[in-house]
Design a protein around this motif. Structure first.
Motif, mmCIF file in Angstrom:
data_model
loop_
_atom_site.group_PDB
_atom_site.id
_atom_site.type_symbol
_atom_site.label_atom_id
_atom_site.label_comp_id
_atom_site.label_asym_id
_atom_site.label_seq_id
_atom_site.Cartn_x
_atom_site.Cartn_y
_atom_site.Cartn_z
ATOM 1 N N ARG A 1 -1.517 -11.469 5.347
ATOM 2 C CA ARG A 1 -2.522 -12.179 6.136
ATOM 3 C C ARG A 1 -2.591 -13.630 5.676
ATOM 4 O O ARG A 1 -2.078 -13.988 4.631
ATOM 5 C CB ARG A 1 -3.887 -11.507 6.075
ATOM 6 C CG ARG A 1 -4.546 -11.458 4.729
ATOM 7 C CD ARG A 1 -5.921 -10.818 4.839
ATOM 8 N NE ARG A 1 -6.572 -10.768 3.533
ATOM 9 C CZ ARG A 1 -7.156 -9.676 3.053
ATOM 10 N NH1 ARG A 1 -7.168 -8.547 3.737
ATOM 11 N NH2 ARG A 1 -7.741 -9.718 1.870
ATOM 12 N N PHE B 1 3.538 0.870 2.852
ATOM 13 C CA PHE B 1 3.306 -0.172 3.853
ATOM 14 C C PHE B 1 3.146 -1.524 3.163
ATOM 15 O O PHE B 1 2.405 -1.653 2.195
ATOM 16 C CB PHE B 1 2.044 0.115 4.663
ATOM 17 C CG PHE B 1 2.144 1.316 5.559
ATOM 18 C CD1 PHE B 1 1.575 2.521 5.191
ATOM 19 C CD2 PHE B 1 2.820 1.231 6.762
ATOM 20 C CE1 PHE B 1 1.671 3.630 6.010
ATOM 21 C CE2 PHE B 1 2.929 2.335 7.594
ATOM 22 C CZ PHE B 1 2.356 3.535 7.213
ATOM 23 N N GLN C 1 -5.159 -8.637 9.039
ATOM 24 C CA GLN C 1 -4.061 -8.228 8.175
ATOM 25 C C GLN C 1 -3.014 -7.517 9.041
ATOM 26 O O GLN C 1 -3.347 -6.628 9.810
ATOM 27 C CB GLN C 1 -4.593 -7.296 7.086
ATOM 28 C CG GLN C 1 -3.584 -6.895 6.042
ATOM 29 C CD GLN C 1 -4.247 -6.406 4.767
ATOM 30 O OE1 GLN C 1 -4.867 -7.172 4.034
ATOM 31 N NE2 GLN C 1 -4.127 -5.120 4.505
ATOM 32 N N THR D 1 -7.411 -15.134 1.988
ATOM 33 C CA THR D 1 -7.920 -14.117 1.098
ATOM 34 C C THR D 1 -8.916 -13.178 1.759
ATOM 35 O O THR D 1 -9.028 -12.030 1.362
ATOM 36 C CB THR D 1 -8.575 -14.765 -0.134
ATOM 37 O OG1 THR D 1 -9.050 -13.736 -0.995
ATOM 38 C CG2 THR D 1 -9.739 -15.656 0.262
ATOM 39 N N SER D 2 -9.627 -13.669 2.762
ATOM 40 C CA SER D 2 -10.732 -12.876 3.289
ATOM 41 C C SER D 2 -10.265 -11.765 4.215
ATOM 42 O O SER D 2 -9.373 -11.960 5.047
ATOM 43 C CB SER D 2 -11.702 -13.778 4.059
ATOM 44 O OG SER D 2 -12.668 -12.994 4.738
ATOM 45 N N VAL D 3 -10.898 -10.599 4.089
ATOM 46 C CA VAL D 3 -10.577 -9.482 4.988
ATOM 47 C C VAL D 3 -11.001 -9.787 6.422
ATOM 48 O O VAL D 3 -10.606 -9.095 7.348
ATOM 49 C CB VAL D 3 -11.249 -8.173 4.532
ATOM 50 C CG1 VAL D 3 -10.751 -7.781 3.170
ATOM 51 C CG2 VAL D 3 -12.763 -8.287 4.562
ATOM 52 N N ARG D 4 -11.783 -10.843 6.611
ATOM 53 C CA ARG D 4 -12.177 -11.229 7.960
ATOM 54 C C ARG D 4 -11.009 -11.846 8.731
ATOM 55 O O ARG D 4 -11.082 -12.048 9.937
ATOM 56 C CB ARG D 4 -13.358 -12.211 7.903
ATOM 57 C CG ARG D 4 -14.661 -11.530 7.517
ATOM 58 C CD ARG D 4 -15.640 -12.483 6.876
ATOM 59 N NE ARG D 4 -16.918 -11.861 6.599
ATOM 60 C CZ ARG D 4 -17.150 -11.013 5.606
ATOM 61 N NH1 ARG D 4 -16.182 -10.667 4.802
ATOM 62 N NH2 ARG D 4 -18.346 -10.487 5.428
ATOM 63 N N TYR E 1 -0.578 -6.856 -5.031
ATOM 64 C CA TYR E 1 -0.738 -7.887 -4.025
ATOM 65 C C TYR E 1 -0.330 -9.239 -4.598
ATOM 66 O O TYR E 1 -0.158 -9.397 -5.804
ATOM 67 C CB TYR E 1 -2.164 -7.935 -3.466
ATOM 68 C CG TYR E 1 -3.233 -8.354 -4.449
ATOM 69 C CD1 TYR E 1 -3.760 -7.428 -5.347
ATOM 70 C CD2 TYR E 1 -3.746 -9.643 -4.458
ATOM 71 C CE1 TYR E 1 -4.756 -7.796 -6.246
ATOM 72 C CE2 TYR E 1 -4.736 -10.018 -5.342
ATOM 73 C CZ TYR E 1 -5.243 -9.079 -6.228
ATOM 74 O OH TYR E 1 -6.229 -9.451 -7.109
ATOM 75 N N PHE F 1 0.443 -5.297 9.330
ATOM 76 C CA PHE F 1 1.205 -4.317 8.582
ATOM 77 C C PHE F 1 2.635 -4.193 9.110
ATOM 78 O O PHE F 1 2.890 -4.352 10.299
ATOM 79 C CB PHE F 1 0.545 -2.937 8.675
ATOM 80 C CG PHE F 1 -0.670 -2.785 7.817
ATOM 81 C CD1 PHE F 1 -1.900 -3.203 8.277
ATOM 82 C CD2 PHE F 1 -0.587 -2.206 6.551
ATOM 83 C CE1 PHE F 1 -3.044 -3.067 7.484
ATOM 84 C CE2 PHE F 1 -1.712 -2.061 5.765
ATOM 85 C CZ PHE F 1 -2.939 -2.486 6.232
ATOM 86 N N GLY F 2 3.541 -3.878 8.193
ATOM 87 C CA GLY F 2 4.894 -3.505 8.589
ATOM 88 C C GLY F 2 4.924 -2.052 9.040
ATOM 89 O O GLY F 2 3.922 -1.346 8.938
ATOM 90 N N PRO F 3 6.087 -1.570 9.502
ATOM 91 C CA PRO F 3 6.189 -0.215 10.052
ATOM 92 C C PRO F 3 6.247 0.881 8.994
ATOM 93 O O PRO F 3 6.144 2.053 9.328
ATOM 94 C CB PRO F 3 7.492 -0.254 10.853
ATOM 95 C CG PRO F 3 8.299 -1.293 10.174
ATOM 96 C CD PRO F 3 7.333 -2.315 9.686
ATOM 97 N N TYR G 1 0.847 -1.183 0.000
ATOM 98 C CA TYR G 1 0.000 0.000 0.000
ATOM 99 C C TYR G 1 0.884 1.236 0.000
ATOM 100 O O TYR G 1 2.015 1.207 0.472
ATOM 101 C CB TYR G 1 -0.856 0.075 1.267
ATOM 102 C CG TYR G 1 -1.915 -0.988 1.415
ATOM 103 C CD1 TYR G 1 -1.629 -2.196 2.043
ATOM 104 C CD2 TYR G 1 -3.218 -0.775 0.964
ATOM 105 C CE1 TYR G 1 -2.602 -3.166 2.211
ATOM 106 C CE2 TYR G 1 -4.208 -1.742 1.127
ATOM 107 C CZ TYR G 1 -3.889 -2.930 1.750
ATOM 108 O OH TYR G 1 -4.857 -3.882 1.918
#
Lengths: 114, 113
Positions: free
Chosen positions: A94, A90, A103, A97-100, A48, A105-107, A35
């Motif tokens: 995860r 960033f 996820q 695949t699901s956003v549930r 991705y 993140f790196g710094p 991102y």
């Protein structure tokens, strides 16, 4: 577990230069993401990957390239840096695949193109 | 038009009071909503989420409310603590693209002593 690590933390590039932003995760996650966050804006998806050898474009892929040769690493390549690529980058991963699924993140890597 | 809007760039709240962060969305197919918290020089971390089959989800001091008819959700933090000072991102996902998250621009929360 280190989670998601990114290097470098900060970099200044001249217009036209190239660089690779490194991202590594040690959680054995299949799904990895890049991102960018511009000042005052939300996160925009660049690229991705759903597993080693498989990558796909996100919302803002122009000017970037990625590769995924291993589960752990997902580098982002800028070939010809432009001022519009000044941003904070960033990497995230995860399990599925699901956003549930959470996820992680790196710094972040702060990039300034002058 | 898949947008997630956080119209307040910043919010200041007295320590111990309730913080309410608001989020609006435009896409009726969004069915899963998330809040992320971000400290300076760190990546976002997941805070709480809610599915569209619910109108409320609670986790300790954090509660998210969803009003589907108004396409609006809010994050309540009670009581607010100094460590809550951060940027909060609202995000949404659509049922037909469960792998993709759309983020809002974020709201910076300042907890005042």
């Amino acid at each position: 577990n280190a989670g998601v690590t990114q290097t470098p933390k900060f970099r200044i590039l001249k217009i036209g230069q190239s660089m690779t932003l490194q991202c590594t995760q040690d959680m054995n996650h299949n799904y990895m993401y890049w991102y960018r966050q511009d000042p005052g804006m939300g996160l925009k998806l660049i690229y991705y990957s759903v597993g080693a050898g498989i990558t796909d474009k996100g919302e803002v892929p122009n000017g970037y390239n990625v590769s995924r040769s291993t589960t752990e690493d997902f580098p982002l390549r800028l070939e010809l840096a432009a001022p519009s690529q000044t941003s904070v980058y960033f990497c995230a991963s995860r399990t599925g695949t699901s956003v549930r699924q959470t996820q992680y993140f790196g710094p972040g890597t702060r990039l300034l193109v002058l | 038009d898949q947008q997630v809007k956080q119209n307040s760039p910043s919010l200041s709240v007295q320590e111990g009071r309730i913080s309410i962060l608001n989020c609006d969305y435009t896409y009726s197919m969004f069915d899963y909503f998330l809040w992320y918290k971000k400290y300076p020089a760190e990546g976002p971390t997941f805070l709480i989420s809610i599915s569209s089959i619910k109108d409320k989800n609670e986790d300790g001091r954090f509660t998210v409310f969803l009003n589907k008819s108004a396409k609006h959700l809010s994050l309540h933090i009670v009581p607010s603590q100094p460590g809550d000072s951060a940027v909060y991102f609202c995000a949404a996902s659509a049922m037909n693209r469960d792998d993709k998250i759309i983020f809002g621009k974020g709201t910076r929360l300042h907890i005042l002593p």
